[in-house]
Design an enzyme around this catalytic site. Structure first.
Site, mmCIF file in Angstrom:
data_model
loop_
_atom_site.group_PDB
_atom_site.id
_atom_site.type_symbol
_atom_site.label_atom_id
_atom_site.label_comp_id
_atom_site.label_asym_id
_atom_site.label_seq_id
_atom_site.Cartn_x
_atom_site.Cartn_y
_atom_site.Cartn_z
ATOM 1 N N LYS A 11 0.822 -1.211 0.000
ATOM 2 C CA LYS A 11 0.000 0.000 0.000
ATOM 3 C C LYS A 11 0.862 1.270 0.000
ATOM 4 O O LYS A 11 2.060 1.224 0.317
ATOM 5 C CB LYS A 11 -0.945 -0.048 1.203
ATOM 6 C CG LYS A 11 -1.932 -1.223 1.118
ATOM 7 C CD LYS A 11 -3.014 -1.119 2.176
ATOM 8 C CE LYS A 11 -4.012 -2.256 2.032
ATOM 9 N NZ LYS A 11 -5.169 -2.091 2.931
ATOM 10 N N TYR A 51 -12.129 -1.936 -4.656
ATOM 11 C CA TYR A 51 -12.688 -2.143 -3.313
ATOM 12 C C TYR A 51 -14.225 -2.034 -3.300
ATOM 13 O O TYR A 51 -14.803 -1.816 -2.236
ATOM 14 C CB TYR A 51 -12.079 -1.137 -2.335
ATOM 15 C CG TYR A 51 -10.693 -1.533 -1.850
ATOM 16 C CD1 TYR A 51 -10.503 -2.646 -1.036
ATOM 17 C CD2 TYR A 51 -9.575 -0.790 -2.196
ATOM 18 C CE1 TYR A 51 -9.242 -3.007 -0.580
ATOM 19 C CE2 TYR A 51 -8.306 -1.146 -1.748
ATOM 20 C CZ TYR A 51 -8.154 -2.259 -0.937
ATOM 21 O OH TYR A 51 -6.907 -2.623 -0.477
ATOM 22 N N ASN A 114 -2.334 -0.400 6.575
ATOM 23 C CA ASN A 114 -1.893 -1.686 7.136
ATOM 24 C C ASN A 114 -0.892 -2.413 6.231
ATOM 25 O O ASN A 114 -0.813 -3.632 6.212
ATOM 26 C CB ASN A 114 -3.097 -2.567 7.493
ATOM 27 C CG ASN A 114 -3.970 -2.900 6.304
ATOM 28 O OD1 ASN A 114 -3.730 -2.414 5.202
ATOM 29 N ND2 ASN A 114 -4.980 -3.735 6.503
ATOM 30 N N HIS A 117 -2.249 -5.525 1.184
ATOM 31 C CA HIS A 117 -3.533 -6.206 0.960
ATOM 32 C C HIS A 117 -3.232 -7.656 0.608
ATOM 33 O O HIS A 117 -2.222 -7.940 -0.031
ATOM 34 C CB HIS A 117 -4.275 -5.547 -0.212
ATOM 35 C CG HIS A 117 -5.426 -6.365 -0.707
ATOM 36 N ND1 HIS A 117 -6.640 -6.387 -0.077
ATOM 37 C CD2 HIS A 117 -5.517 -7.233 -1.745
ATOM 38 C CE1 HIS A 117 -7.445 -7.224 -0.720
ATOM 39 N NE2 HIS A 117 -6.782 -7.751 -1.738
ATOM 40 N N GLU A 128 -9.033 -10.468 -8.441
ATOM 41 C CA GLU A 128 -8.094 -9.368 -8.178
ATOM 42 C C GLU A 128 -6.869 -9.451 -9.089
ATOM 43 O O GLU A 128 -6.386 -8.431 -9.594
ATOM 44 C CB GLU A 128 -7.692 -9.388 -6.707
ATOM 45 C CG GLU A 128 -8.866 -9.014 -5.808
ATOM 46 C CD GLU A 128 -8.598 -9.211 -4.320
ATOM 47 O OE1 GLU A 128 -9.525 -8.946 -3.538
ATOM 48 O OE2 GLU A 128 -7.482 -9.616 -3.942
HETATM 49 P P1 CMP Z 1 -7.397 -4.841 2.846
HETATM 50 O O1 CMP Z 1 -6.848 -6.195 3.098
HETATM 51 O O2 CMP Z 1 -6.776 -4.034 1.774
HETATM 52 O O3 CMP Z 1 -8.964 -4.983 2.531
HETATM 53 C C1 CMP Z 1 -9.888 -3.960 2.791
HETATM 54 C C2 CMP Z 1 -9.287 -2.832 3.566
HETATM 55 O O4 CMP Z 1 -10.213 -2.014 4.225
HETATM 56 C C3 CMP Z 1 -8.455 -3.417 4.703
HETATM 57 O O5 CMP Z 1 -7.299 -4.007 4.201
HETATM 58 C C4 CMP Z 1 -8.246 -2.205 5.571
HETATM 59 O O6 CMP Z 1 -7.137 -1.430 5.187
HETATM 60 C C5 CMP Z 1 -9.533 -1.435 5.310
HETATM 61 N N1 CMP Z 1 -10.410 -1.519 6.476
HETATM 62 C C6 CMP Z 1 -11.019 -2.601 6.951
HETATM 63 N N2 CMP Z 1 -11.741 -2.294 8.051
HETATM 64 C C7 CMP Z 1 -11.568 -0.973 8.240
HETATM 65 C C8 CMP Z 1 -12.036 -0.064 9.205
HETATM 66 N N3 CMP Z 1 -12.849 -0.463 10.198
HETATM 67 N N4 CMP Z 1 -11.647 1.212 9.107
HETATM 68 C C9 CMP Z 1 -10.826 1.614 8.086
HETATM 69 N N5 CMP Z 1 -10.339 0.788 7.129
HETATM 70 C C10 CMP Z 1 -10.710 -0.497 7.224
#
Ligand code: CMP
Length: 139
Positions: A11, A51, A114, A117, A128
């Protein structure tokens, strides 16, 4: 039967902070093979489409804004039982809950930032991977 590919993105914040090399090292050390890889910047529209499954969630527009805010690395990873194996390596969605030794524990800053993904099912891994790569771009 479990599939043998998963899809990942490094990311924007992890890419910007120079963690790409260390993350790829962790991936390769776990025995994944990289069968496609590209570095790019998503438009808001492309991030929104990727997304789309989270469209109704309160964090959707922030997530789309964030994922289109900078350069990302997208890759297809191959290994037996790739989806589950990679989810183990990346750790919990919220880095605060991720186990030691996982990518998100090492490099994640928040639930949104985070670091990486990872696909959550074989079906989504294929969707994807096809979102980012044509058949000719996979080795
Ligand atoms: P990712 O694995 O990319 O898939 C969906 C993304 O949504 C996840 O990682 C997080 O970065 C984001 N996400 C999921 N839950 C939340 C939340 N409660 N608040 C903000 N971002 C979220």
């Amino acid at each position: 039967m479990a599939g043998n590919i998963t899809f990942t993105m490094i990311k924007p914040e992890a890419f910007q902070n120079g963690h790409t090399g260390k993350i790829l090292d962790m991936i390769l050390n776990k025995g994944f093979r990289i069968s496609a890889l590209r570095i790019l910047k998503l438009s808001q529209e492309q991030a929104g489409k990727f997304y789309e499954v989270h469209k109704e969630r309160p964090f959707y527009s922030d997530l789309v804004g964030f994922m289109s805010s900078g350069i990302i690395l997208a890759a297809i990873l191959e290994k037996e039982n790739a989806v589950d194996e990679y989810r183990k390596l990346i750790g919990a969605t919220n880095p605060a809950n991720a186990d030691e030794g996982t990518i998100r524990k090492a490099f994640g800053q928040s639930i949104q930032m985070n670091a990486v993904h990872g696909s959550d099912s074989d079906e989504n891994a294929n969707i994807e991977a096809s979102f980012f790569f044509t058949v000719l771009e996979r080795c």
